[in-house]
Design a protein around this motif. Structure first.
Motif, PDB file in Angstrom:
ATOM      1  N   TYR A 132       0.794  -1.271  -0.053  1.00  0.00           N
ATOM      2  CA  TYR A 132      -0.254  -0.341   0.289  1.00  0.00           C
ATOM      3  C   TYR A 132       0.608   1.080   0.116  1.00  0.00           C
ATOM      4  O   TYR A 132       0.361   2.517  -0.443  1.00  0.00           O
ATOM      5  CB  TYR A 132      -0.665   0.074   1.351  1.00  0.00           C
ATOM      6  N   ALA A 133       1.512   1.316   0.588  1.00  0.00           N
ATOM      7  CA  ALA A 133       3.037   2.801   0.476  1.00  0.00           C
ATOM      8  C   ALA A 133       3.072   3.092  -0.774  1.00  0.00           C
ATOM      9  O   ALA A 133       3.513   2.712  -1.810  1.00  0.00           O
ATOM     10  CB  ALA A 133       4.458   2.283   1.784  1.00  0.00           C
ATOM     11  N   SER A 134       2.891   4.416  -0.396  1.00  0.00           N
ATOM     12  CA  SER A 134       3.398   4.783  -2.114  1.00  0.00           C
ATOM     13  C   SER A 134       5.050   4.763  -2.334  1.00  0.00           C
ATOM     14  O   SER A 134       5.885   5.455  -1.424  1.00  0.00           O
ATOM     15  CB  SER A 134       3.486   6.196  -2.027  1.00  0.00           C
ATOM     16  N   PRO A 135       5.415   4.546  -3.664  1.00  0.00           N
ATOM     17  CA  PRO A 135       7.319   4.436  -4.027  1.00  0.00           C
ATOM     18  C   PRO A 135       7.687   5.633  -3.365  1.00  0.00           C
ATOM     19  O   PRO A 135       9.132   5.757  -2.834  1.00  0.00           O
ATOM     20  CB  PRO A 135       7.070   4.530  -4.982  1.00  0.00           C
ATOM     21  N   GLN A 136       6.653   6.944  -3.574  1.00  0.00           N
ATOM     22  CA  GLN A 136       7.707   8.082  -3.016  1.00  0.00           C
ATOM     23  C   GLN A 136       7.308   8.594  -1.934  1.00  0.00           C
ATOM     24  O   GLN A 136       8.180   8.810  -0.823  1.00  0.00           O
ATOM     25  CB  GLN A 136       6.747   9.154  -3.648  1.00  0.00           C
ATOM     26  N   ALA A 137       6.554   7.807  -0.797  1.00  0.00           N
ATOM     27  CA  ALA A 137       6.439   8.448   0.651  1.00  0.00           C
ATOM     28  C   ALA A 137       8.384   7.377   1.397  1.00  0.00           C
ATOM     29  O   ALA A 137       9.003   7.317   0.740  1.00  0.00           O
ATOM     30  CB  ALA A 137       5.530   7.551   1.298  1.00  0.00           C
ATOM     31  N   GLU A 138       8.230   8.798   1.685  1.00  0.00           N
ATOM     32  CA  GLU A 138      10.078   8.497   3.318  1.00  0.00           C
ATOM     33  C   GLU A 138       9.432   7.427   4.351  1.00  0.00           C
ATOM     34  O   GLU A 138       8.976   7.453   4.591  1.00  0.00           O
ATOM     35  CB  GLU A 138       9.757  10.047   3.522  1.00  0.00           C
ATOM     36  N   ARG A 139      10.817   6.714   4.327  1.00  0.00           N
ATOM     37  CA  ARG A 139      10.518   5.447   4.814  1.00  0.00           C
ATOM     38  C   ARG A 139      11.923   5.071   6.141  1.00  0.00           C
ATOM     39  O   ARG A 139      13.088   5.462   5.448  1.00  0.00           O
ATOM     40  CB  ARG A 139      10.616   4.088   4.274  1.00  0.00           C
ATOM     41  N   ARG A 140      11.855   5.355   7.053  1.00  0.00           N
ATOM     42  CA  ARG A 140      11.581   5.806   8.047  1.00  0.00           C
ATOM     43  C   ARG A 140      12.184   4.091   9.428  1.00  0.00           C
ATOM     44  O   ARG A 140      11.005   3.753  10.058  1.00  0.00           O
ATOM     45  CB  ARG A 140      12.318   6.494   9.197  1.00  0.00           C
ATOM     46  N   TYR A 141      13.065   3.353   9.433  1.00  0.00           N
ATOM     47  CA  TYR A 141      12.775   1.974   9.432  1.00  0.00           C
ATOM     48  C   TYR A 141      13.683   2.574  11.502  1.00  0.00           C
ATOM     49  O   TYR A 141      15.083   2.611  11.686  1.00  0.00           O
ATOM     50  CB  TYR A 141      13.753   0.879   8.888  1.00  0.00           C
ATOM     51  N   VAL A 142      12.504   1.268  11.598  1.00  0.00           N
ATOM     52  CA  VAL A 142      12.552   1.642  13.771  1.00  0.00           C
ATOM     53  C   VAL A 142      12.660  -0.016  14.151  1.00  0.00           C
ATOM     54  O   VAL A 142      12.643   0.188  15.181  1.00  0.00           O
ATOM     55  CB  VAL A 142      12.233   3.039  14.589  1.00  0.00           C
ATOM     56  N   GLY A 143      12.551  -0.650  13.889  1.00  0.00           N
ATOM     57  CA  GLY A 143      12.949  -1.662  14.081  1.00  0.00           C
ATOM     58  C   GLY A 143      13.465  -2.501  15.369  1.00  0.00           C
ATOM     59  O   GLY A 143      14.395  -2.279  15.409  1.00  0.00           O
ATOM     60  N   LYS A 144      13.761  -3.177  15.644  1.00  0.00           N
ATOM     61  CA  LYS A 144      14.115  -3.817  16.822  1.00  0.00           C
ATOM     62  C   LYS A 144      14.466  -5.227  16.600  1.00  0.00           C
ATOM     63  O   LYS A 144      13.073  -6.031  16.714  1.00  0.00           O
ATOM     64  CB  LYS A 144      14.004  -3.723  18.739  1.00  0.00           C
ATOM     65  N   ARG A 145      15.434  -5.757  16.955  1.00  0.00           N
ATOM     66  CA  ARG A 145      15.756  -7.233  17.022  1.00  0.00           C
ATOM     67  C   ARG A 145      15.969  -7.872  18.745  1.00  0.00           C
ATOM     68  O   ARG A 145      17.495  -7.222  19.058  1.00  0.00           O
ATOM     69  CB  ARG A 145      16.034  -7.866  16.189  1.00  0.00           C
ATOM     70  N   GLY A 146      15.660  -8.997  18.879  1.00  0.00           N
ATOM     71  CA  GLY A 146      16.244  -9.613  20.630  1.00  0.00           C
ATOM     72  C   GLY A 146      17.598  -9.956  19.801  1.00  0.00           C
ATOM     73  O   GLY A 146      18.193 -10.426  18.851  1.00  0.00           O
ATOM     74  N   GLN A 147      18.608  -9.831  20.674  1.00  0.00           N
ATOM     75  CA  GLN A 147      19.413 -10.038  20.927  1.00  0.00           C
ATOM     76  C   GLN A 147      20.595  -9.215  19.892  1.00  0.00           C
ATOM     77  O   GLN A 147      21.755  -9.972  19.471  1.00  0.00           O
ATOM     78  CB  GLN A 147      20.036 -11.418  20.905  1.00  0.00           C
ATOM     79  N   GLN A 148      20.184  -8.263  19.051  1.00  0.00           N
ATOM     80  CA  GLN A 148      21.155  -7.437  18.240  1.00  0.00           C
ATOM     81  C   GLN A 148      20.555  -5.734  18.624  1.00  0.00           C
ATOM     82  O   GLN A 148      19.513  -5.184  19.319  1.00  0.00           O
ATOM     83  CB  GLN A 148      20.072  -7.407  17.079  1.00  0.00           C
ATOM     84  N   GLU A 149      21.741  -4.778  18.890  1.00  0.00           N
ATOM     85  CA  GLU A 149      22.367  -3.481  19.029  1.00  0.00           C
ATOM     86  C   GLU A 149      20.483  -3.240  17.933  1.00  0.00           C
ATOM     87  O   GLU A 149      20.493  -3.198  16.613  1.00  0.00           O
ATOM     88  CB  GLU A 149      23.075  -3.128  18.306  1.00  0.00           C
ATOM     89  N   SER A 150      20.114  -2.162  18.565  1.00  0.00           N
ATOM     90  CA  SER A 150      18.674  -1.580  17.752  1.00  0.00           C
ATOM     91  C   SER A 150      18.842   0.289  18.506  1.00  0.00           C
ATOM     92  O   SER A 150      19.118   0.122  19.489  1.00  0.00           O
ATOM     93  CB  SER A 150      17.148  -2.577  18.486  1.00  0.00           C
TER      94      SER A 150
END
Length: 230
Positions: A80-98
């Motif tokens: 659904y997201a527009s290709p022009q949309a600015e995307r900011r990833y803020v994901g977190k994963r266990g046992q990983q630097e986030s």
């Protein structure tokens, strides 16, 4: 250069003074809105067809800025997201630097203070183990208009997709949902004797969780279902 009158002094300014005066008198942009949107359990087939709210779909399609999590959001972005949309990833994963939660809070506030409307896309439902409370407090403290848009939590969706209900008239009249990513910090004795436990973020610690349950009175014959990527 054309000189402008400075409304603060009533004196025709020099070119340098013109720049200073204009900077002082320029109004701040109106803050943007922030929608905290649940994307459901993440499966493209179920999410896009049934479990993603129409309002969430509209917000994702119209979004100019999307701040998104690691789990459960990619299918909605791809669909659904527009290709022009600015995307900011803020994901977190266990046992990983986030990224830290306070950094996410600050990012949302900063983007909205620049006048941008932001979709904060979360897996599942914002109401369930998503740290949305921290983000709500930060937005409220900064005076940013915000709204939560519910999604379907994996706690509800996973059992159905795996083929069984959470409650049953003959077996279980209630269920309790808890996070189990840190089993040693859970007071397992509080949950002894309940009908059904739904443990989220538990895959890495299944053996330890089993030991805690047996120690606090759960029968070794208790039926268990492990749902991963259903």
């Amino acid at each position: 250069m054309t000189h402008a009158w400075c409304p603060l002094s009533g004196v025709r300014p020099t070119p340098t003074a013109t720049l200073i005066c204009n900077a002082v008198s320029s109004p701040k942009p109106q803050p943007g809105n922030c929608w905290l949107v649940g994307s459901g359990p993440g499966s493209t087939e179920h999410l896009t067809g049934r479990l993603l709210q129409l309002k969430a779909v509209r917000l994702i399609k119209d979004a100019k800025v999307i701040v998104y999590d690691d789990l459960g959001t990619q299918a909605a972005l791809d669909e659904y997201a527009s290709p022009q949309a600015e995307r900011r990833y803020v994901g977190k994963r266990g046992q990983q630097e986030s990224i830290k939660q306070h950094e996410i809070d600050s990012l949302l506030v900063s983007l909205c203070q620049q006048g941008q409307d932001v979709v904060r896309l979360k897996g599942g439902c914002p109401s369930t183990f998503s740290r949305v409370g921290s983000e709500l407090r930060a937005l409220a403290a900064a005076g940013i208009p915000h709204e939560m848009v519910p999604g379907v939590s994996s706690a509800l969706a996973a059992p159905v997709l795996a083929g069984f209900p959470l409650t049953d008239a003959q077996v279980s009249s209630s269920y309790t949902v808890l996070t189990a990513h840190a089993p040693d910090q859970v007071d397992w004795a509080k949950f002894a004797g309940l009908d059904t436990l739904v443990l989220l973020m538990a895959a890495r610690n299944l053996h330890l969780i089993m030991q805690h349950l047996l120690r606090t009175g759960w029968s070794p014959q208790t039926p268990v279902s492990v749902c991963v990527s259903v």
